[in-house]
Design an enzyme around this catalytic site. Structure first.
Site, mmCIF file in Angstrom:
data_model
loop_
_atom_site.group_PDB
_atom_site.id
_atom_site.type_symbol
_atom_site.label_atom_id
_atom_site.label_comp_id
_atom_site.label_asym_id
_atom_site.label_seq_id
_atom_site.Cartn_x
_atom_site.Cartn_y
_atom_site.Cartn_z
ATOM 1 N N CYS A 85 -1.358 4.264 11.791
ATOM 2 C CA CYS A 85 -1.040 4.982 10.566
ATOM 3 C C CYS A 85 -1.846 4.529 9.352
ATOM 4 O O CYS A 85 -2.133 5.311 8.459
ATOM 5 C CB CYS A 85 0.445 4.863 10.254
ATOM 6 S SG CYS A 85 1.061 3.178 10.239
ATOM 7 N N HIS A 103 1.496 4.946 2.897
ATOM 8 C CA HIS A 103 0.710 3.712 2.901
ATOM 9 C C HIS A 103 -0.373 3.816 1.821
ATOM 10 O O HIS A 103 -1.167 4.755 1.822
ATOM 11 C CB HIS A 103 0.032 3.507 4.254
ATOM 12 C CG HIS A 103 0.957 3.147 5.369
ATOM 13 N ND1 HIS A 103 2.308 2.917 5.199
ATOM 14 C CD2 HIS A 103 0.733 2.945 6.702
ATOM 15 C CE1 HIS A 103 2.849 2.600 6.364
ATOM 16 N NE2 HIS A 103 1.922 2.615 7.290
#
Lengths: 363, 363, 363, 363
Positions: free
Chosen positions: C156, C253
């Site tokens: 990710c 993120h």
């Protein structure tokens, strides 16, 4: 028979750069019944492009056409093309400004507290008491421009519990006492609002004026119009005690509620059925923003939770869970409401939709 | 006349690697009355150095000498040099293990729930009812090794409200009803405990078994020993209803509480004076860990707050604020307690200090 | 010329009860190109209704028809009606299970790490290198049921920086060095994942295996297929150093990135233009889930921010801001990606859409 | 030979009601070397009791005697009895006020940025470069009241990395490049500072002026006094690039740092030994507030963490972990510092202790 729309309702937004104003923009720009026509804010912002005047703090993107709109000062002459006015103004300025729009003949749907308790001003949670709009005719008696009126919506923490109490009392008769403790989201305080140093790893057991608002507003919302429709009879003999806390949650006010009935209480299953079946006038009128289900009842043991349930029915539903016997009163439960949707801007919008359907203003 | 110490009390800790066990280590290593003698944990940890067996999660540094101690399994034969045993064991194993230490003649101060409601086991909040220790003699009748006994402390969320109710009832007579909503810290669930995805930007309106514990334990704590000191009379006619919520706070349980007196209520000022003046037996005995002031009363409008007030009197005091009239009951207020100090390990330690002062065990 | 759909692609989901599996359900149920056909999970869940087998943790409501589906164990025979398989399995079991579906002739789009670095398995960020799918023919040489293949998507935290570096290198030539520090959301660790006691009021400067994955996967993603399309040439001479941190953010993120070009660097304005104009193959193919704009470039001084920008283009866009000169390297910037959409389930889905458009499987 | 104290140093605090001022009060009231003598704040506060003028936001209780002190305005005539002045003033007013105290003959230890980069004003991290105080004599040449001087301490985010770089360069020679990304606590922004709506579930990748301060201040701190002790030679040829982020942490700034040596790099073990063995002048002088260990080196894989490590050595130590090879530069690591202790008020206090030990002022 509900009035039909020939075109989108043209909306002006007062206090458009603030937290509630931003929410108005998001909700109205996604609502086919409305067209955002004019944005109003303080003198300091007037003349600027909206994208420059505002500090956008909502995760939904600011629509590009709105970003380009020139912000106006909050004077009625700038809002000539508008059919309705939504006010997200701060209470410190809302009084005079809203009055000037009212007197200029605009239907004003206000989120501010200033006129909520005025005798001939409806205080409406749109899934509870749109019937109270019958009183606006009384407001118009004093006006030259007879189209103007003011409809207010309630404090954000009242709306959730109000709809549950309304549903229950409609079927089972009077409630005698309500004791509730709220755990309220930071967005309820606007921006910048709550300092992060005050709320991270913390609970603040106080929100200025909030407990009084709940204890007073609830009686008016659950009351009825008087016989002549010139004012309101608050619900008599209902005792309410609220304890309000701020918690580290972004959106969504949760409340632990205990209630005592005036007469024999219904069973828990009867209450659940009643809540599930509850339908409000705004739903019956077919309003666009009305929730499909006004009260979501969950049987999961650890729900409702603000992060998971606040957007139920696009934030226009209240969600109730943990309905169980109260060892002191009769029944206790947890209720959750999205404080900036059903608890604020969303309420004003649904109120306006209902007012149009009921023919209180025309296009 | 309180028993005097000739040397530090040698303490064994069961469940030393867990959350409560770690708190025991921090508190005991800062307490001159005690010396940490033996650390017990599961078979999996036994034989390892403590620093290797545990996953230290407390901001206070792990004392170097404790880090080097070899962890033992939880069998009485490994704890020969200990004067007292503190148990931070999980309820799933606490029953058998605590019993074995009791039967081997150890005074056991337990934070587990297993024996709390057993008729001849005291359930003690140390700033409330250390007088209940009179019943341990009844436990010892059945024992060969007559020194053994078990004293338990309460669920973490009970302790704060218990001390306030105790103080009030001692002066003003019986309370009829208590309605409270808790906002509890994540540390109350141990480690790993609450998943971050469950609690960030969220409130969880449910903690398994917690409401029942409050509603039951409170009656025993506020009750009295029976005439023969062989058991307890719970407080009769006290109705308690608790709604428990988990909030994103690290340490410190907050509760909004409403109370109704059986008779005419005292004034708010009388209540404040009463709370400020309250003194418990552990204070009178001169116990080292006893708070200087058992109940801190704050007049600041937005306090107590967990982040700012949980360490009042080293976490051994309850802090009460927002004492005001309740429109439904008589009085409402907010109470805060440090759930892992007065609400857990700190309570066990102060209970042990009081038990020694009262001569329940010798060195 | 892209293959056209005659009907929705029937999808099976492996690991359907987990965090990634739940995200697959949300995204697929809102995607008209797909129909959720079969849900697979562990033996423990098999035979149960999905609503009973799973602990739903996403704020989007679980679709009612999915709630009623019976969960199957993860054996190919239960997935007969499926056109494609999405795997949200944990790495501990993904290896064998995904292989069995591949060998049974299913196109498998996997979010697990097991096959990412296998020489003939494409590792694809869908807005970067869908061209790498050319290698699946090599996988099929060894198969009897020649339709099966495996396409993986990246870790990710790689996806955001990969798309930015791809865009820049496509126009300005090789980058020599990349130094990045990530601030990663808790949802990246699955459920229960990160304990709240570990992350509230905290940063954890370590995520097991994450830095290595970034440093290795990036070279494969930014590399190219070899001349025979039997495997991949990783990008040579690119030095990557990652420092990974977990922060108290739910989704999204963020990375602070500094880059040094092999040759003379372009200007900041050239880089901004390049990023704004970047278009990937998935966009050109007209894939439904492809973002309108693959890289959002913001000029606001304090953006991107995860809470405000993670849902840009439904979570399928990377957002880049603070593009400025680096006093040590050439350029530095901040990049944000939604870790469970473009960084996980969303990537698998867009990969599947692209694979269909490219004719890698038929309906 | 260090000067000895005959009595506590009498301290005046400027900006006493602010965040840094409150921290000064907590630290000085626990420090036997000092006595808080006079509290200064804005005209608005002057004349009030401190407890009424301030909004106390620190979990350590406000000492009762301080609570009763009358707040003065920030004019030197009110601070007659003070030996030293600590300034926690905001930069908007610090310039003129600090100058007036300096000219009135007071040693001023300032946390404000105004004089940090002035050629003859030392910019000191007390565990790095107290030797720079040699330059204060140059300041005093222009003064009538020759005792006055100004010593500043650095920006909060610089202190941690400065002490690590100082230790490394002292043993292994010049560092060529430093690339660092900070994750900074909300308390660094003062009160009210960061709005909760800006930081909950979020990272803000920007702090105004912070990156520039790090890039510039570091060179002065790591530089040396010139030969005549009339000013400073900044460290030449050191390239620094900082990326600063605000994260939802209350106290403690964390940084991911990569460094490249000018010459061959030492081994990781050599670096660890060097950091562990590092001793600063303030330690050698025996200053009360000096940390026992200036740099804590942790081998735990997931440390340092702000919540667990910020109070190491009472907040006066930097904690370093994850020391490992950097694939792009030579070495990378994570460093943590308590931003309001070593990074602010604690630094000023230790600077004052060192100045006294060195004889820069007398009692």
């Amino acid at each position: 028979m509900a009035q039909q729309q020939s075109r989108p309702i043209r909306a002006g937004i007062l206090g458009a750069t603030g937290t509630v104003g931003q929410r108005f923009i998001v909700l109205l720009s996604q609502n086919p019944c409305f067209e955002i026509h004019t944005l109003g804010a303080s003198e300091r912002s007037s003349g600027k492009k909206y994208s420059e005047a505002s500090n956008w703090k909502i995760s939904d993107a600011l629509p590009l056409d709105i970003a380009q709109l020139e912000v106006k000062s909050c004077h009625p002459e700038h809002f000539g093309g508008c059919d309705v006015i939504f006010s997200g103004l701060d209470a410190s300025v809302a009084g005079d400004i809203e009055k000037s729009f009212f007197e200029s003949g605009f239907p004003v749907f206000s989120n501010a507290k200033n006129y909520r308790m005025v005798p001939n001003v409806p205080l409406i949670v749109p899934t509870v008491n749109t019937e109270h709009m019958a009183v606006v005719a009384e407001q118009q008696k004093s006006l030259t421009k007879t189209k103007g009126f003011i409809v207010t919506n309630s404090n954000c923490s009242v709306s959730g519990v109000a709809v549950v109490l309304k549903a229950i009392q409609s079927r089972f008769g009077k409630i005698d006492s309500v004791l509730l403790t709220t755990m309220q989201a930071i967005s309820g305080a606007g921006y910048p609002g709550v300092a992060s140093l005050d709320i991270m790893d913390n609970v603040v057991p106080y929100i200025s004026g909030e407990e009084e608002k709940i204890e007073i507003e609830l009686l008016k919302i659950l009351g009825s119009t008087n016989q002549e429709n010139t004012g309101f009879d608050t619900q008599p003999d209902l005792k309410v005690s609220a304890s309000c806390n701020r918690v580290p949650v972004i959106d969504g006010h949760t409340a632990s509620v205990s209630i005592k009935f005036a007469q024999n209480p219904p069973s828990l299953e009867e209450i659940k059925s009643c809540l599930r079946e509850y339908e409000c006038e705004a739903q019956k009128l077919g309003c666009h923003s009305a929730p499909k289900v006004a009260i979501h009842v969950t049987e999961l043991p650890d729900r409702p939770q603000p992060r998971l349930d606040r957007m139920n029915d696009n934030g226009m539903a209240a969600t109730v869970g943990r309905i169980r016997v109260c060892p002191v009163f009769d029944v206790k439960f947890t209720v959750l409401v999205h404080n900036t949707v059903l608890g604020a801007a969303g309420a004003s919008i649904l109120n306006a939709e209902a007012a149009f359907k009921k023919g209180l203003f025309q296009l």
